[in-house]
Scaffold this active site. Structure first.
Site, PDB file in Angstrom:
ATOM      1  N   LYS A 179       3.926 -20.469  24.856  1.00 36.76           N
ATOM      2  CA  LYS A 179       3.280 -19.702  23.661  1.00 36.76           C
ATOM      3  C   LYS A 179       1.684 -19.554  23.897  1.00 36.76           C
ATOM      4  O   LYS A 179       0.998 -20.441  24.459  1.00 36.76           O
ATOM      5  CB  LYS A 179       3.407 -20.689  22.406  1.00 36.76           C
ATOM      6  CG  LYS A 179       2.926 -19.686  21.084  1.00 36.76           C
ATOM      7  CD  LYS A 179       3.244 -20.520  19.998  1.00 36.76           C
ATOM      8  CE  LYS A 179       2.683 -19.969  18.503  1.00 36.76           C
ATOM      9  NZ  LYS A 179       2.961 -18.242  18.637  1.00 36.76           N
TER      10      LYS A 179
ATOM     11  N   THR B 137       2.055 -19.045  11.667  1.00 36.12           N
ATOM     12  CA  THR B 137       2.520 -19.650  10.591  1.00 36.12           C
ATOM     13  C   THR B 137       1.811 -20.938   9.957  1.00 36.12           C
ATOM     14  O   THR B 137       1.457 -21.097   8.854  1.00 36.12           O
ATOM     15  CB  THR B 137       4.107 -20.274  10.867  1.00 36.12           C
ATOM     16  OG1 THR B 137       4.647 -18.882  11.311  1.00 36.12           O
ATOM     17  CG2 THR B 137       4.772 -20.745   9.660  1.00 36.12           C
TER      18      THR B 137
ATOM     19  N   ASP C  59      15.292   2.822  19.948  1.00 40.10           N
ATOM     20  CA  ASP C  59      14.028   2.231  20.785  1.00 40.10           C
ATOM     21  C   ASP C  59      13.166   3.241  21.086  1.00 40.10           C
ATOM     22  O   ASP C  59      13.535   4.672  21.062  1.00 40.10           O
ATOM     23  CB  ASP C  59      14.754   1.358  22.007  1.00 40.10           C
ATOM     24  CG  ASP C  59      13.798   0.150  22.372  1.00 40.10           C
ATOM     25  OD1 ASP C  59      13.940  -0.768  21.895  1.00 40.10           O
ATOM     26  OD2 ASP C  59      12.852   0.537  22.950  1.00 40.10           O
ATOM     27  N   ARG C  60      12.274   2.933  22.003  1.00 39.76           N
ATOM     28  CA  ARG C  60      11.074   3.908  22.718  1.00 39.76           C
ATOM     29  C   ARG C  60      11.894   4.926  23.476  1.00 39.76           C
ATOM     30  O   ARG C  60      12.579   4.536  24.386  1.00 39.76           O
ATOM     31  CB  ARG C  60       9.996   2.960  23.292  1.00 39.76           C
ATOM     32  CG  ARG C  60       8.746   3.694  23.604  1.00 39.76           C
ATOM     33  CD  ARG C  60       7.828   2.880  24.211  1.00 39.76           C
ATOM     34  NE  ARG C  60       8.478   1.624  24.877  1.00 39.76           N
ATOM     35  CZ  ARG C  60       8.665   1.775  26.211  1.00 39.76           C
ATOM     36  NH1 ARG C  60       8.168   2.915  26.900  1.00 39.76           N
ATOM     37  NH2 ARG C  60       9.167   0.898  26.956  1.00 39.76           N
TER      38      ARG C  60
ATOM     39  N   ALA D 104      15.614  -1.759  18.976  1.00 41.26           N
ATOM     40  CA  ALA D 104      17.130  -2.537  19.594  1.00 41.26           C
ATOM     41  C   ALA D 104      17.274  -3.212  20.782  1.00 41.26           C
ATOM     42  O   ALA D 104      18.276  -3.992  20.795  1.00 41.26           O
ATOM     43  CB  ALA D 104      18.044  -1.404  19.442  1.00 41.26           C
TER      44      ALA D 104
ATOM     45  N   HIS E  81       4.897 -25.937  19.506  1.00 40.94           N
ATOM     46  CA  HIS E  81       5.772 -24.817  20.086  1.00 40.94           C
ATOM     47  C   HIS E  81       5.789 -25.037  21.614  1.00 40.94           C
ATOM     48  O   HIS E  81       4.980 -25.698  22.398  1.00 40.94           O
ATOM     49  CB  HIS E  81       4.873 -23.379  19.941  1.00 40.94           C
ATOM     50  CG  HIS E  81       5.037 -23.071  18.297  1.00 40.94           C
ATOM     51  ND1 HIS E  81       4.395 -23.461  17.397  1.00 40.94           N
ATOM     52  CD2 HIS E  81       6.182 -22.123  18.010  1.00 40.94           C
ATOM     53  CE1 HIS E  81       4.529 -22.959  16.458  1.00 40.94           C
ATOM     54  NE2 HIS E  81       5.671 -22.013  16.427  1.00 40.94           N
TER      55      HIS E  81
ATOM     56  N   GLY F 185      14.956  -4.930  22.257  1.00 42.14           N
ATOM     57  CA  GLY F 185      13.816  -5.965  22.480  1.00 42.14           C
ATOM     58  C   GLY F 185      14.881  -7.205  21.943  1.00 42.14           C
ATOM     59  O   GLY F 185      15.738  -7.410  21.794  1.00 42.14           O
ATOM     60  N   ARG F 186      13.950  -8.396  22.157  1.00 45.79           N
ATOM     61  CA  ARG F 186      14.420  -9.822  22.098  1.00 45.79           C
ATOM     62  C   ARG F 186      15.147  -9.826  20.797  1.00 45.79           C
ATOM     63  O   ARG F 186      16.254 -10.481  20.684  1.00 45.79           O
ATOM     64  CB  ARG F 186      13.305 -10.947  22.182  1.00 45.79           C
ATOM     65  CG  ARG F 186      13.139 -11.511  23.580  1.00 45.79           C
ATOM     66  CD  ARG F 186      12.062 -12.314  23.749  1.00 45.79           C
ATOM     67  NE  ARG F 186      10.862 -11.442  23.448  1.00 45.79           N
ATOM     68  CZ  ARG F 186       9.588 -11.282  24.049  1.00 45.79           C
ATOM     69  NH1 ARG F 186       9.530 -11.922  24.967  1.00 45.79           N
ATOM     70  NH2 ARG F 186       8.681 -10.600  23.678  1.00 45.79           N
TER      71      ARG F 186
HETATM   72  P1  NAD Z   1      10.008  -7.212  22.168  1.00 48.17           P
HETATM   73  O1  NAD Z   1       8.800  -6.590  22.919  1.00 48.17           O
HETATM   74  O2  NAD Z   1      11.216  -7.897  22.840  1.00 48.17           O
HETATM   75  O3  NAD Z   1      10.867  -5.941  21.681  1.00 48.17           O
HETATM   76  C1  NAD Z   1      10.025  -4.558  20.957  1.00 48.17           C
HETATM   77  C2  NAD Z   1      11.037  -3.375  21.172  1.00 48.17           C
HETATM   78  O4  NAD Z   1      10.603  -2.487  20.539  1.00 48.17           O
HETATM   79  C3  NAD Z   1      11.118  -3.133  22.698  1.00 48.17           C
HETATM   80  O5  NAD Z   1      12.673  -2.844  22.983  1.00 48.17           O
HETATM   81  C4  NAD Z   1      10.295  -1.977  22.528  1.00 48.17           C
HETATM   82  O6  NAD Z   1      10.779  -0.755  23.700  1.00 48.17           O
HETATM   83  C5  NAD Z   1      10.495  -1.370  21.308  1.00 48.17           C
HETATM   84  N1  NAD Z   1       9.567  -0.240  20.995  1.00 48.17           N
HETATM   85  C6  NAD Z   1       8.347  -0.134  21.219  1.00 48.17           C
HETATM   86  N2  NAD Z   1       7.921   1.106  20.783  1.00 48.17           N
HETATM   87  C7  NAD Z   1       8.820   1.628  19.945  1.00 48.17           C
HETATM   88  C8  NAD Z   1       9.004   2.919  19.320  1.00 48.17           C
HETATM   89  N3  NAD Z   1       7.976   3.518  19.245  1.00 48.17           N
HETATM   90  N4  NAD Z   1      10.262   3.042  18.917  1.00 48.17           N
HETATM   91  C9  NAD Z   1      11.186   2.241  18.694  1.00 48.17           C
HETATM   92  N5  NAD Z   1      10.996   1.222  19.548  1.00 48.17           N
HETATM   93  C10 NAD Z   1       9.897   0.931  20.085  1.00 48.17           C
HETATM   94  O7  NAD Z   1       9.740  -7.843  21.202  1.00 48.17           O
HETATM   95  P2  NAD Z   1      10.308  -8.783  20.007  1.00 48.17           P
HETATM   96  O8  NAD Z   1      10.156 -10.351  20.389  1.00 48.17           O
HETATM   97  O9  NAD Z   1      11.677  -8.456  19.781  1.00 48.17           O
HETATM   98  O10 NAD Z   1       9.484  -8.857  18.649  1.00 48.17           O
HETATM   99  C11 NAD Z   1       9.228  -7.295  18.154  1.00 48.17           C
HETATM  100  C12 NAD Z   1       8.322  -7.458  16.989  1.00 48.17           C
HETATM  101  O11 NAD Z   1       8.769  -8.356  15.811  1.00 48.17           O
HETATM  102  C13 NAD Z   1       6.813  -8.057  17.096  1.00 48.17           C
HETATM  103  O12 NAD Z   1       5.995  -7.389  16.377  1.00 48.17           O
HETATM  104  C14 NAD Z   1       6.955  -9.572  16.757  1.00 48.17           C
HETATM  105  O13 NAD Z   1       5.700 -10.114  16.667  1.00 48.17           O
HETATM  106  C15 NAD Z   1       7.733  -9.468  15.759  1.00 48.17           C
HETATM  107  N6  NAD Z   1       8.674 -10.711  15.285  1.00 48.17           N
HETATM  108  C16 NAD Z   1       8.603 -10.950  13.999  1.00 48.17           C
HETATM  109  C17 NAD Z   1       9.177 -11.944  13.292  1.00 48.17           C
HETATM  110  C18 NAD Z   1       9.274 -12.394  11.840  1.00 48.17           C
HETATM  111  O14 NAD Z   1       9.909 -13.180  11.329  1.00 48.17           O
HETATM  112  N7  NAD Z   1       8.579 -11.381  11.047  1.00 48.17           N
HETATM  113  C19 NAD Z   1       9.831 -12.892  14.416  1.00 48.17           C
HETATM  114  C20 NAD Z   1       9.970 -12.532  15.546  1.00 48.17           C
HETATM  115  C21 NAD Z   1       9.566 -11.463  16.159  1.00 48.17           C
END
Ligand code: NAD
Length: 272
Positions: free
Chosen positions: A165, A172, A42-43, A17, A161, A19-20
């Site tokens: 990146k 994709t 979150d972690r 929650a 991109h 994360g980005r």
């Molecule tokens: P991010 O690093 O900003 O956020 C990840 C979050 O997960 C962080 O807040 C981190 O503290 C938390 N986290 C880590 N370990 C955890 C745990 N054990 N329990 C709960 N939370 C935990 O990354 P992001 O850019 O938000 O991307 C997150 C994931 O989503 C990545 O794997 C990314 O590749 C993927 N993603 C997928 C899509 C899609 O369309 N499928 C799109 C964007 C990002």
């Protein structure tokens, strides 16, 4: 809105929650009429723990604290965009009470993918590497066009991109190339990601993938179908990251009453 107020409101738990993606997901759930945020996770030890998920995401207070543990009940959908190390324990938590899962985390190793498959015998799971509705439709159209045009048309892919990146080509673009290869019984050996020098001539059946980098582009993919005397270009342009969150929440609405199974966005959109 409290989810007891309205029988159609779907309780959502967001994992990752702070994360980005997590923050965009929180904003999109709060803005919706039919979803209710009942958990934000979150972690353990991460700086957002104990803070209000709404204000952390840049919005109003919603009285949902970011916690480091969760126990989703049946009828809840867990939307997990965290990190691959967290996937297995999150799966186990969903299994205990039979909660549905929308998993966005990418980069799962083979052991975690096996766990995912085993868990999908008991709960419904959507897992997609790209939750954009537009990219899902593009992938579907790519296959349709390649089948109809046949092997005499050459396929090439161009992706663009932002300047930060790290990897190239994009995941994709490679998935699109893979899909085109499968459509005409080619293997991934037909995908060419580098061309330069005197021996760079295109060979029959090749699928060239080229990458451009620069500016702040979220992502563009163009598939070229090159025939004799004519050509088709199928293009998708992403304007904002929220497209992934909106697609994931569409999957959350869809997965709620599904039978156990492992699904992707093409199931959610009714394309298969
Ligand atoms: P991010 O690093 O900003 O956020 C990840 C979050 O997960 C962080 O807040 C981190 O503290 C938390 N986290 C880590 N370990 C955890 C745990 N054990 N329990 C709960 N939370 C935990 O990354 P992001 O850019 O938000 O991307 C997150 C994931 O989503 C990545 O794997 C990314 O590749 C993927 N993603 C997928 C899509 C899609 O369309 N499928 C799109 C964007 C990002």
């Amino acid at each position: 809105m409290d989810y007891n107020d309205h029988e159609k409101v779907i309780p959502i738990v967001i994992v990752g929650a702070r994360g980005r993606m997590g923050k965009v997901l929180v904003q999109e759930v709060v803005a919706s009429d039919d979803l209710s945020l009942v958990g934000a996770v979150d972690r353990s030890g991460s700086p957002g723990i104990g803070q209000d998920a709404g204000t952390f995401a840049g919005g109003l207070r919603i009285d949902v604290e970011i916690t480091d543990d969760f126990a989703p009940r049946r009828g809840t959908v867990v939307v997990d965009f965290s990190l691959p190390e967290a996937t297995s324990s999150n799966l186990d938590r969903c299994l205990v009470h039979g909660a549905g899962l929308v998993l966005g985390t990418t980069g799962l190793d083979s052991k975690t993918r096996e766990h995912l498959l085993a868990a999908s015998k008991e709960i419904p799971i959507v897992h997609a590497a790209n939750y954009s509705v537009g990219v899902t439709v593009l992938t579907h159209l790519a296959t349709l066009a390649a089948r109809a045009l046949g092997p005499s048309w050459d396929n090439e892919i161009l992706e663009l991109h932002h300047r930060h990146k790290r990897d190239a080509p994009s995941g994709t673009a490679l998935r699109l190339a893979d899909q085109l290869a499968k459509t005409s019984d080619r293997t991934s050996d037909s995908i060419v990601t580098q061309r330069s020098g005197p021996a760079a001539r295109r060979h029959d059946g090749e699928i060239g993938v080229a990458s451009l980098r620069g500016g702040d582009s979220i992502g563009e993919h163009c598939i070229f179908y090159l025939g004799d005397g004519e050509r088709i270009e199928l293009v998708h342009r992403a304007h904002e990251r929220a497209i992934f969150a909106r697609g994931a929440l569409r999957a959350a609405r869809w997965v709620l009453d599904r039978d156990p199974g492992l699904y992707d966005m093409s199931h959610v959109l009714g394309l298969v």
